[in-house]
Motif scaffolding. Structure first.
Motif, PDB file in Angstrom:
ATOM      1  N   GLU A  51       0.824  -1.212   0.000  1.00 15.91           N
ATOM      2  CA  GLU A  51       0.000   0.000   0.000  1.00 15.91           C
ATOM      3  C   GLU A  51       0.859   1.264   0.000  1.00 15.91           C
ATOM      4  O   GLU A  51       0.466   2.295  -0.507  1.00 15.91           O
ATOM      5  N   ARG A 118       0.054  -6.253   8.934  1.00 19.01           N
ATOM      6  CA  ARG A 118       0.980  -5.327   8.300  1.00 19.01           C
ATOM      7  C   ARG A 118       1.993  -6.040   7.402  1.00 19.01           C
ATOM      8  O   ARG A 118       2.806  -5.403   6.766  1.00 19.01           O
ATOM      9  N   PHE A 120       1.757  -8.312   4.735  1.00 20.44           N
ATOM     10  CA  PHE A 120       1.578  -8.689   3.336  1.00 20.44           C
ATOM     11  C   PHE A 120       2.438  -7.840   2.404  1.00 20.44           C
ATOM     12  O   PHE A 120       3.139  -8.351   1.540  1.00 20.44           O
TER      13      PHE A 120
ATOM     14  N   GLU B  32      -1.698   4.499  11.378  1.00 15.43           N
ATOM     15  CA  GLU B  32      -1.654   3.205  10.718  1.00 15.43           C
ATOM     16  C   GLU B  32      -0.264   2.587  10.880  1.00 15.43           C
ATOM     17  O   GLU B  32      -0.130   1.408  11.170  1.00 15.43           O
ATOM     18  N   ALA B 182      -4.919  -0.995  -3.369  1.00 22.80           N
ATOM     19  CA  ALA B 182      -3.631  -0.946  -2.676  1.00 22.80           C
ATOM     20  C   ALA B 182      -3.649  -1.578  -1.279  1.00 22.80           C
ATOM     21  O   ALA B 182      -2.695  -1.465  -0.541  1.00 22.80           O
ATOM     22  N   TYR B 183      -4.746  -2.220  -0.892  1.00 23.09           N
ATOM     23  CA  TYR B 183      -4.749  -2.930   0.383  1.00 23.09           C
ATOM     24  C   TYR B 183      -5.136  -4.400   0.170  1.00 23.09           C
ATOM     25  O   TYR B 183      -6.120  -4.871   0.720  1.00 23.09           O
ATOM     26  N   PRO B 184      -4.398  -5.133  -0.677  1.00 26.15           N
ATOM     27  CA  PRO B 184      -4.833  -6.472  -1.033  1.00 26.15           C
ATOM     28  C   PRO B 184      -4.824  -7.442   0.135  1.00 26.15           C
ATOM     29  O   PRO B 184      -5.463  -8.479   0.077  1.00 26.15           O
ATOM     30  N   GLN B 185      -4.116  -7.114   1.204  1.00 26.26           N
ATOM     31  CA  GLN B 185      -4.060  -8.070   2.317  1.00 26.26           C
ATOM     32  C   GLN B 185      -5.372  -8.157   3.064  1.00 26.26           C
ATOM     33  O   GLN B 185      -5.564  -9.019   3.885  1.00 26.26           O
ATOM     34  N   ILE B 240     -12.380  -3.559   7.732  1.00 24.95           N
ATOM     35  CA  ILE B 240     -11.958  -4.052   9.052  1.00 24.95           C
ATOM     36  C   ILE B 240     -12.469  -3.160  10.182  1.00 24.95           C
ATOM     37  O   ILE B 240     -12.117  -3.364  11.334  1.00 24.95           O
TER      38      ILE B 240
END
Lengths: 140, 281
Positions: A51, A118, A120, B32, B182-185, B240
């Motif tokens: 990201e 955090r 990945f 974050e 952009a947050y594939p996890q 989430i």
């Protein structure tokens, strides 16, 4: 330090020490050489899975891997991890990088200490370096 | 011009600069990135990390009452301390931490409008030294789960005709994207949204500089356009539960809705759950 020594140091570190080490790495990431700035600004070599905007540039010089990276200062965790990789692998041989542990994040204990959510993006950066080294070898 | 229903919950960067060392005030930074605070923070601020401090490290849940009490005493926060939150990314994580503090019944919580970025944009100082405060004694008397929705609550909500607000991006809402760009996890096996949910991306409530939009603009977005009515029982969700805590904050404090719950399981639970009903436009 090579990657094995870095792993050992992280394994002995508690949570606060881990953060302090990552912060030191983050502050020490060498500035991206000017020759790569244009490629970065047009979006080339960005690690899409992460990201944070992370840019990795790999090339071979006399059989050794040169590794350059750019990560914003506002993302110190990712920047610290990338700086750690640059520190460990810039100047290594392609074989050394290929044989470096696949589960590096786990070996460093980062998933346990920083939380799995955090991780990945960090694994993506690491895989990207390995695959860029192979690509550089093929091109040569 | 209308005002926020609870304007006192917002404080300005000026206010924080002036009151950060008041004995009854504790500034909390929540970002974050777990290291961002360590790069530089407001002088008197302590760090509370959404993941390593507030979440249980084994089960997908928040820490328990005892761990929250310990965290508060370590950070020098007493039951009567006024806690002022700020953070990165337009206060997403600050709103998340604010919501968790409310879950544990902390009474006096305030938000620094504009967050970390506004403070930096105004050329205000950041320091690296971590302040130390005397350990306090803190007691959680009751966990306030009235602001938290679980999947069964959402199921029950579905048939009731009460509003659900999906605060994700339009691409996630329609199911084109299985995760936030952009947050594939934080993906899910199925795309779409909870049936009946209205899409109001969280950022609709924020100005470019990270501050909250005016009361008039918020009324127009949530009431005029999306039809929320005073007294509505609302559930907000995202992937989430962090972007939806931003919307929970807006609806509860700025627009004065009294029954707003954050579904923290959100799409990473719903979109992976066997037989959960899904709507795709």
């Amino acid at each position: 330090m090579n990657i094995e020594e870095i792993i050992e140091e992280f394994q002995e570190a508690d949570f606060q020490e881990t953060l302090a080490m990552l912060l030191d790495y983050s502050e020490g990431l060498p500035k991206l050489p000017e020759e790569f700035e244009e490629a970065r600004d047009t979006g080339y070599n960005r690690v899409a899975e992460c990201e944070t905007p992370v840019f990795i540039f790999v090339r071979l010089e006399d059989g050794k891997v040169r590794l350059f990276a750019d990560v914003p200062e506002e993302s110190p965790t990712v920047r610290g991890f990338v700086a750690l990789l640059v520190d460990a692998f810039d100047g290594s041989t392609p074989d050394e990088i290929e044989n470096a542990p696949g589960n590096l994040i786990n070996s460093l204990g980062l998933d346990q200490k920083l939380g799995t959510r955090r991780m990945f993006g960090l694994s993506a950066v690491y895989s990207r370096i390995k695959s860029e080294v192979k690509k550089a070898q093929r091109i040569q | 011009m209308a005002d926020y229903i609870h304007p006192d919950v917002l404080v300005s960067t000026d206010w924080v600069a002036e009151h950060q060392n008041d004995p009854g005030v504790r500034i909390v930074e929540s970002d974050e990135d777990v290291l961002l605070y360590d790069v530089g923070h407001i002088e008197s601020a302590v760090k509370v990390d959404w993941q390593t401090d507030l979440q249980d490290q084994l089960v997908r849940d928040y820490i328990d009452k005892e761990k929250f009490e310990n965290l508060m005493s370590e950070k020098g926060i007493s039951n009567d301390t006024t806690v002022v939150f700020y953070g990165d990314r337009n206060n997403w994580w600050a709103c998340y931490a604010f919501w968790v503090f409310k879950l544990f019944g902390h009474e006096n919580c305030l938000m620094m409008n504009g967050g970390r970025q506004k403070w930096i944009d105004e050329d205000r100082p950041l320091v690296k030294d971590v302040p130390e405060y005397p350990v306090t004694s803190y007691t959680v008397s009751e966990v306030n789960e009235s602001i938290r929705a679980f999947k069964d609550d959402v199921m029950a909500h579905l048939g009731s005709g009460n509003p659900l607000i999906d605060v994700r991006s339009p691409g996630e809402y329609t199911g084109e994207l299985l995760h936030m760009e952009a947050y594939p996890q934080e993906g899910a096996l199925r795309g779409g949204h909870i049936p009946g949910a209205a899409n109001v991306p969280w950022a609709t409530a924020a100005n470019e500089d990270g501050t909250f939009k005016s009361a008039d603009e918020l009324v127009s977005i949530y009431k005029d356009d999306k039809g929320l009515k005073d007294g509505d029982d609302v559930i907000a969700y995202c992937r989430i539960g962090e972007r939806s805590s931003h919307t929970w904050f807006v609806l509860t404090y700025l627009l004065g809705f009294e029954n707003v719950r954050n579904y923290d399981g959100s799409w990473t639970e719903w979109g992976n759950m066997v037989r959960a009903p899904i709507e795709k436009p």
